[in-house]
Each structure stands twice: as C-alpha cells, then as structure tokens.
Motif scaffolding. Structure first.
Motif, PDB file in Angstrom:
ATOM      1  N   ASP A 146       0.955  -1.303  -0.141  1.00  0.00           N
ATOM      2  CA  ASP A 146       0.040   0.078   0.066  1.00  0.00           C
ATOM      3  C   ASP A 146       0.744   1.276   0.142  1.00  0.00           C
ATOM      4  N   LEU A 147       1.908   1.338   0.821  1.00  0.00           N
ATOM      5  CA  LEU A 147       2.836   2.455   1.063  1.00  0.00           C
ATOM      6  C   LEU A 147       3.561   2.897  -0.555  1.00  0.00           C
ATOM      7  N   TRP A 148       3.949   1.604  -1.240  1.00  0.00           N
ATOM      8  CA  TRP A 148       4.629   2.019  -2.282  1.00  0.00           C
ATOM      9  C   TRP A 148       3.431   2.163  -3.613  1.00  0.00           C
ATOM     10  N   LEU A 149       2.258   1.856  -3.389  1.00  0.00           N
ATOM     11  CA  LEU A 149       1.233   2.259  -4.409  1.00  0.00           C
ATOM     12  C   LEU A 149       0.871   3.545  -4.190  1.00  0.00           C
ATOM     13  N   GLU A 150       0.943   4.009  -3.024  1.00  0.00           N
ATOM     14  CA  GLU A 150       0.655   5.621  -2.708  1.00  0.00           C
ATOM     15  C   GLU A 150       1.920   6.275  -3.143  1.00  0.00           C
ATOM     16  N   VAL A 151       2.997   6.022  -3.166  1.00  0.00           N
ATOM     17  CA  VAL A 151       4.266   6.682  -3.657  1.00  0.00           C
ATOM     18  C   VAL A 151       4.203   6.580  -5.229  1.00  0.00           C
ATOM     19  N   GLU A 152       3.758   5.622  -5.798  1.00  0.00           N
ATOM     20  CA  GLU A 152       3.446   5.490  -7.167  1.00  0.00           C
ATOM     21  C   GLU A 152       2.457   6.610  -7.696  1.00  0.00           C
ATOM     22  N   SER A 153       1.471   6.471  -7.192  1.00  0.00           N
ATOM     23  CA  SER A 153       0.375   7.478  -7.466  1.00  0.00           C
ATOM     24  C   SER A 153       0.638   8.977  -7.107  1.00  0.00           C
ATOM     25  N   GLN A 154       1.401   9.181  -5.926  1.00  0.00           N
ATOM     26  CA  GLN A 154       1.291  10.729  -5.200  1.00  0.00           C
ATOM     27  C   GLN A 154       2.671  11.159  -5.570  1.00  0.00           C
ATOM     28  N   GLN A 155       3.608  10.544  -5.816  1.00  0.00           N
ATOM     29  CA  GLN A 155       5.069  10.981  -6.125  1.00  0.00           C
ATOM     30  C   GLN A 155       5.670  10.699  -7.443  1.00  0.00           C
ATOM     31  N   PHE A 156       5.521   9.286  -7.950  1.00  0.00           N
ATOM     32  CA  PHE A 156       5.984   9.146  -9.110  1.00  0.00           C
ATOM     33  C   PHE A 156       5.344   9.492 -10.397  1.00  0.00           C
ATOM     34  N   ASN A 157       4.038   9.358 -10.213  1.00  0.00           N
ATOM     35  CA  ASN A 157       3.173   9.598 -11.397  1.00  0.00           C
ATOM     36  C   ASN A 157       3.049  11.100 -11.700  1.00  0.00           C
ATOM     37  N   PRO A 158       2.999  11.993 -10.666  1.00  0.00           N
ATOM     38  CA  PRO A 158       2.747  13.466 -10.977  1.00  0.00           C
ATOM     39  C   PRO A 158       4.257  14.073 -11.548  1.00  0.00           C
ATOM     40  N   ALA A 159       5.374  13.201 -11.257  1.00  0.00           N
ATOM     41  CA  ALA A 159       6.449  13.626 -12.099  1.00  0.00           C
ATOM     42  C   ALA A 159       6.792  13.152 -13.254  1.00  0.00           C
ATOM     43  N   ILE A 160       6.346  11.983 -13.528  1.00  0.00           N
ATOM     44  CA  ILE A 160       6.653  11.299 -14.990  1.00  0.00           C
ATOM     45  C   ILE A 160       5.746  11.470 -15.968  1.00  0.00           C
ATOM     46  N   GLY A 161       4.359  11.686 -15.506  1.00  0.00           N
ATOM     47  CA  GLY A 161       3.256  11.887 -16.095  1.00  0.00           C
ATOM     48  C   GLY A 161       3.455  13.050 -16.966  1.00  0.00           C
ATOM     49  N   PRO A 162       3.540  14.275 -16.840  1.00  0.00           N
ATOM     50  CA  PRO A 162       3.704  15.289 -17.622  1.00  0.00           C
ATOM     51  C   PRO A 162       4.718  15.170 -18.674  1.00  0.00           C
ATOM     52  N   ILE A 163       5.779  14.470 -18.194  1.00  0.00           N
ATOM     53  CA  ILE A 163       6.826  14.126 -19.409  1.00  0.00           C
ATOM     54  C   ILE A 163       6.393  13.381 -20.493  1.00  0.00           C
ATOM     55  N   PHE A 164       5.396  12.369 -20.106  1.00  0.00           N
ATOM     56  CA  PHE A 164       4.848  11.442 -20.958  1.00  0.00           C
ATOM     57  C   PHE A 164       3.942  12.147 -21.996  1.00  0.00           C
ATOM     58  N   TYR A 165       2.854  13.186 -21.375  1.00  0.00           N
ATOM     59  CA  TYR A 165       2.209  14.038 -22.123  1.00  0.00           C
ATOM     60  C   TYR A 165       2.716  14.846 -23.072  1.00  0.00           C
ATOM     61  N   GLN A 166       3.989  15.488 -22.650  1.00  0.00           N
ATOM     62  CA  GLN A 166       4.563  16.323 -23.425  1.00  0.00           C
ATOM     63  C   GLN A 166       5.184  15.667 -24.691  1.00  0.00           C
ATOM     64  N   ILE A 167       5.666  14.448 -24.580  1.00  0.00           N
ATOM     65  CA  ILE A 167       6.556  13.854 -25.485  1.00  0.00           C
ATOM     66  C   ILE A 167       5.545  12.937 -26.565  1.00  0.00           C
ATOM     67  N   PHE A 168       4.673  12.338 -25.644  1.00  0.00           N
ATOM     68  CA  PHE A 168       4.066  11.344 -26.617  1.00  0.00           C
ATOM     69  C   PHE A 168       2.515  11.841 -27.082  1.00  0.00           C
ATOM     70  N   ILE A 169       1.919  12.759 -26.216  1.00  0.00           N
ATOM     71  CA  ILE A 169       0.529  12.998 -26.586  1.00  0.00           C
ATOM     72  C   ILE A 169       0.339  14.189 -27.261  1.00  0.00           C
ATOM     73  N   PHE A 170       1.032  15.399 -26.825  1.00  0.00           N
ATOM     74  CA  PHE A 170       1.048  16.609 -27.343  1.00  0.00           C
ATOM     75  C   PHE A 170       1.038  16.702 -28.754  1.00  0.00           C
ATOM     76  N   PRO A 171       2.414  16.047 -29.402  1.00  0.00           N
ATOM     77  CA  PRO A 171       2.663  16.205 -30.822  1.00  0.00           C
ATOM     78  C   PRO A 171       1.405  15.617 -31.472  1.00  0.00           C
ATOM     79  N   ARG A 172       0.464  14.475 -31.038  1.00  0.00           N
ATOM     80  CA  ARG A 172      -0.397  13.975 -31.534  1.00  0.00           C
ATOM     81  C   ARG A 172      -1.454  14.895 -32.108  1.00  0.00           C
ATOM     82  N   PHE A 173      -1.554  15.944 -31.515  1.00  0.00           N
ATOM     83  CA  PHE A 173      -2.520  16.976 -31.479  1.00  0.00           C
ATOM     84  C   PHE A 173      -2.047  18.276 -32.132  1.00  0.00           C
ATOM     85  N   GLY A 174      -0.737  18.034 -32.744  1.00  0.00           N
ATOM     86  CA  GLY A 174      -0.132  19.124 -33.421  1.00  0.00           C
ATOM     87  C   GLY A 174       0.497  20.133 -32.604  1.00  0.00           C
TER      88      GLY A 174
END
Length: 216
Positions: A98-126
């Motif tokens: 449970d602790l590391w699932l919280e770390v994944e959702s509250q620490q890891f995901n907020p940091a890596i998620g925006p990088i994913f969106y910038q590199i993989f998602i944004f270009p798909r919409f021009g």
C-alpha cells in the motif's frame, strides 16, 4: 459473460489493468475505445465510466472504472490462480505494498506523467512539447528516483523481496519513458535499472507493452 476491458492500447491506465489480467492468467476481452471519434465521451461509454475516460471494466453485472481500483479487484479475484500481488495474507507486507502504491500515485506519477504527455500526447494533436515543463518534471523525477535507488539497494522490489502490484503499477509510464532521450535517469541508478530490467522482462509485461507504441 466474460471480463471486458474498454480502453486503448496506448493508454497507460488501460495497460495497468491488462498487466494485472496477464499476470493472473485471466481471460478477458479488450474492447477498443476510439478517442479520435470521441467514443469515450459518448453515452454508451459514459454509462461505464462517467468521467469519459479509459479504462472501464465489466465483469458480469459489475462495472468498475479507475485503473488502480480495477487492478486490486483483479488481483483479489484471481489470487488463487495467479499469486498474491497484494500480499493481503500479511499485515506488514500488505502495508508496504500500500505504501509504495501511494508513492507511485502521489510522487512518481505526478513527476513522470507530464513528461509522457509532453513527448507522446501533445505532438499527436499538433502541439510542440514544452521543454521547460519536461525539464521541471525531470528534476522532480530524479528526486523521486533517488528515493527508489535507496530503497532498492536494500530490497529486490519496492515493497520488499517480493514482486507486487506496487512494482507492476509503474510499468506503463516507465515503458514510454525508457523510449525517450531521458532514459539515462533510470539507467544511471544501478538498483533502479536492475529493478526495471527485472520487472519489464516478465512475460506479462512483455506481452502488454508489445502492443503499446514506443514512439511519439
């Protein structure tokens, strides 16, 4: 009526659910949802997921959404055949999951998620990726991975010396991240690198990620 997952192979949240099903050896049907036509905002899909997102999960009369909740349901349902990835037989071990699932959702995901969106998602919409956003979140991610490196210098996996949902839940975003020029922030941390190589080489991970595009 069998298990159905409504989603898209590129979706990291859909992948989280598929990873759990594959790890458990469960039978399921993936029903594609076409984002390009706005299918995720149509009444039929909104009846499954009122937020108009993916995935949605159907098991008979039970309908679930939110990938982390679906993941726990799958791991509980199929525990007898696929192993206990929540470690609910041990109060201490389940607490660490449970602790590391919280770390994944509250620490890891907020940091890596925006990088994913910038590199993989944004270009798909021009749109052009914002390097400032990438750099800011890379700095955050490095701090998170420093904590992971320290942890993984003591245990093979995040929650302990056992593989769990806490590890599996990292796979979708890390799969994409490792295809970017920034993969060195993982590879430069030897314990994080070894952990990732072990987790990503699991048969379930290889099967699900093979269907996920690894380039923008």
């Amino acid at each position: 009526m069998g298990v159905k997952v409504y989603g898209a192979t590129m979706s990291t949240c859909t992948a989280r659910v598929l990873l759990c099903l594959e790890e458990m050896g469960a039978e399921y049907e993936l029903v594609p949802i076409d984002f390009s036509t706005g299918e995720h905002k149509q009444p039929a899909h909104l009846a499954r997921n009122p937020f108009g997102q993916v995935p949605a999960f159907e098991d008979g009369a039970l309908i679930l959404y939110e990938s982390r909740a679906i993941a726990r349901y799958i791991l509980r349902k199929y525990k007898s055949s696929g192993g206990d990835l929540l470690k609910e037989g041990s109060l201490e071990e389940s607490a660490m999951v449970d602790l590391w699932l919280e770390v994944e959702s509250q620490q890891f995901n907020p940091a890596i998620g925006p990088i994913f969106y910038q590199i993989f998602i944004f270009p798909r919409f021009g749109n052009v990726p914002d390097q400032a956003v990438i750099d800011t979140n890379l700095e955050k991610l490095c701090k998170v991975l420093d904590v992971y490196e320290a942890r993984l210098s003591k245990t093979k996996y995040l929650a302990g010396d056992f593989f769990s949902l806490a590890d599996l839940s990292h796979v979708p975003l890390l799969h994409y991240f490792m295809a970017t020029p920034h993969a060195s922030v993982v590879n430069s941390r030897p314990h994080v690198k070894a952990w990732w190589e072990g987790v990503s080489s699991r048969p379930a991970c290889k099967k699900v990620t093979a269907a996920m595009p690894a380039s923008a």
